[in-house]
Design a protein around this motif. Structure first.
Motif, short mmCIF file in Angstrom:
data_model
loop_
_atom_site.label_atom_id
_atom_site.label_comp_id
_atom_site.label_asym_id
_atom_site.label_seq_id
_atom_site.Cartn_x
_atom_site.Cartn_y
_atom_site.Cartn_z
N UNK A 191 2.64 -2.22 -1.53
CA UNK A 191 2.50 -3.33 -0.44
C UNK A 191 1.30 -3.05 0.22
N UNK A 192 0.94 -1.97 0.41
CA UNK A 192 -0.52 -1.75 1.14
C UNK A 192 -1.39 -2.38 0.38
N UNK A 193 -1.66 -2.31 -0.85
CA UNK A 193 -2.49 -2.87 -1.72
C UNK A 193 -2.38 -4.38 -1.71
N UNK A 194 -1.33 -5.24 -1.71
CA UNK A 194 -1.07 -6.46 -1.58
C UNK A 194 -1.89 -6.84 -0.24
N UNK A 195 -1.33 -6.15 0.81
CA UNK A 195 -1.90 -6.51 2.18
C UNK A 195 -3.42 -6.50 2.31
N UNK A 283 -8.66 -4.82 -4.78
CA UNK A 283 -7.93 -4.35 -3.68
C UNK A 283 -7.12 -3.43 -4.04
N UNK A 284 -6.95 -2.12 -3.65
CA UNK A 284 -6.21 -0.94 -4.08
C UNK A 284 -6.00 0.21 -3.16
N UNK A 285 -5.39 1.13 -3.41
CA UNK A 285 -5.19 2.23 -2.39
C UNK A 285 -6.55 2.84 -2.09
N UNK A 308 -6.48 -0.06 0.97
CA UNK A 308 -5.17 -0.01 1.55
C UNK A 308 -4.97 1.26 2.22
N UNK A 309 -4.39 1.25 3.40
CA UNK A 309 -4.13 2.62 4.05
C UNK A 309 -3.18 3.29 3.44
N UNK A 310 -3.33 4.65 3.40
CA UNK A 310 -2.41 5.59 2.78
C UNK A 310 -1.85 6.75 3.66
N UNK A 311 -0.71 6.93 3.47
CA UNK A 311 -0.29 8.14 4.44
C UNK A 311 -1.16 9.34 4.41
#
Length: 362
Positions: A191-195, A283-285, A308-311
Motif C-alpha cells: 500500500x505504501x508503494x502505491x501511495x 515507486x517502491x519501498x 515509500x515509507x517503511x517501518x
C-alpha cells in the motif's frame, strides 16, 4: 576579513569547488552510481574542513565548539564494529517481536554474530599465536571486510541521495512495483508503494499540469490468490483515486521483469520504441529504490525513484538484503578484489618466509 588570503583555506576552497562539480555531475547524471555516494562523502568532509578553518579565522573558541560534534563522530567510527553489533542485536529483538521468525528477519543477528566471531578470532590470534600464516589469513579477511564495509557506506549514502533528490521534471511513466499480498489484499508495505506512486502522480498533475501513465506491475506468487497488479488495482478503486491512464502488468516475478514487462506493455499500448527515450519513475519501498534504479540502468533505462515509507525497525534487515542483492548483481568486480587481495597476501607470506630463511642462513 580576507579569509581566502590564507593559502590553506584557498586550497580547500578550490578542492571544494572541484568536489561540488563532480558531485553535482554524478547526482544529476549518474544518480545510481556508487561514486555518487563516494563524492557525497568527500563533499561533506570538505565542507566540514572549510567551516572549521573559516571559523578558526573568526574565533578559535567558536571553532572548537563546532569541531566537538565532528570529532565525536570520528571517534565513534573507531568503535563502529562494536556499535554495529549492539545495534543489530537490539534491532533483531524488535524485528522478531514485530514480524516473526524467518531467515530474512534473522539477517541482523547473523551479521552481528559474524562480526563477533571476527573480533574474537582476531583478538585470539594477536594475543596467543605467533603463526604468520594465521595472522596473514586474518589480515586478508580484515581487508575484505573493510572493503565491503566501505562499499556498504557508499551504497547507503547513494541510496539516501537517490531517495532525497526530488523529481521536478515531467515523468512519462510511473511503475509501481509489487510485493507480497495478504490473501487477495495488498499489505501495508505494498500500500505504501502505491501511495508513493499516487503522490508523485498528483504532484505532477498539480505542479506541472501533467498526467503520467501509471503501470501497476506484479505477477501472482505461488501462495497468492490473485496477481499483485490486480490487488493494487482493486486498492486504487477502493480508495477512489482517479488516474487518466493506468496499465496492469500481471506476469512479472522480479524487479527485472517488473521493468522489462512494463516496457513491453507501454511499447504495445503507446507505440513508443522503448523506455530509453522516456522519463521513468519507479515507486517502491525506500530501501529498494537504489537497486531498482540500478536494474533499470542495466537495462539502459535512466529511472528516478519515488520511495515509500517503511517501518524503522524493518529497514536494517531489508537494507541488508538489498545490499546482498547489489553484491550479487556486481559480483565479478568484488570477486576480482578478493582474488587480488588473496594473491597479495600469499605473496607477502612467501616473501616473509624467504626473508626469514635468509636471515636464518646468515
Amino acid at each position: 576579513m580576507p579569509f581566502f588570503d590564507d593559502p590553506i583555506i584557498t586550497l580547500f576552497g578550490l578542492f571544494f569547488l572541484l568536489c561540488t562539480i563532480i558531485f553535482g555531475f554524478y547526482l544529476a547524471c549518474r544518480p545510481t552510481s556508487l561514486w555518487t555516494g563516494f563524492w557525497g562523502i568527500v563533499f561533506i568532509a570538505d565542507c566540514s574542513f572549510i567551516i572549521i578553518l573559516t571559523l578558526y579565522k573568526i574565533s578559535s573558541t567558536l571553532m572548537y565548539v563546532v569541531s566537538i560534534p565532528i570529532l565525536a563522530a570520528l571517534a565513534l567510527l573507531t568503535l563502529s564494529s562494536q556499535i554495529s553489533i549492539i545495534f543489530l542485536l537490539l534491532n533483531e529483538r524488535i524485528l522478531i517481536k514485530k514480524e516473526g521468525k524467518s531467515l530474512g528477519n534473522f539477517l541482523p543477528a547473523i551479521i552481528a554474530v559474524l562480526l563477533i566471531l571476527f573480533e574474537v578470532g582476531f583478538f585470539i590470534v594477536n594475543r596467543f599465536f605467533s603463526n604468520s600464516l594465521l595472522f596473514n589469513f586474518f589480515t586478508f579477511f580484515n581487508s575484505c571486510l573493510t572493503y565491503f564495509v566501505v562499499i556498504f557506506f557508499m551504497y547507503s549514502l547513494t541510496a539516501l541521495l537517490y531517495k532525497l533528490v526530488p523529481i521536478r521534471s515531467k515523468v512519462d511513466y510511473i511503475i509501481v512495483l509489487g510485493s507480497g499480498l495478504s490473501g487477495d489484499k495488498v499489505t501495508p508495505l505494498l500500500a505504501g508503494r502505491i501511495e508513493a506512486g499516487i503522490a508523485l502522480y498528483n504532484k505532477q498533475a498539480e505542479k506541472l499540469n501533467h498526467h503520467p501513465t501509471i503501470i501497476l506491475s506484479g505477477g501472482q506468487g505461488a501462495d497468492e490468490k490473485i496477481p499483485e497488479a490486480h490487488a493494487m488495482y482493486n486498492y486504487i478503486k477502493e480508495k477512489g483515486y482517479h488516474i487518466d491512464t493506468l496499465y496492469i502488468e500481471d506476469k512479472s516475478t522480479s524487479t527485472y521483469e517488473n521493468i522489462t514487462f512494463s516496457e513491453q506493455l507501454a511499447v504495445a499500448n503507446d507505440g513508443i520504441e522503448n523506455f530509453q527515450h522516456q522519463t521513468i519513475a519507479i515507486a517502491t519501498s525506500s530501501y529498494h529504490l537504489l537497486r531498482a534504479g540500478k536494474i533499470a540502468k542495466k537495462l539502459g533505462i535512466r529511472a528516478r525513484g519515488a520511495g515509500a515509507k517503511t517501518k524503522g525497525y524493518y529497514i536494517p534487515a531489508a537494507f541488508i538484503r538489498e545490499y546482498i542483492g547489489y553484491l550479487e548483481m556486481t559480483k565479478t568486480r568484488h570477486l576480482v578484489f578478493i582474488a587480488l587481495s588473496f594473491t597479495f597476501t600469499v605473496l607477502l607470506e612467501i616473501v616473509a618466509r624467504i626473508i626469514s630463511q635468509m636471515m636464518g642462513a646468515s
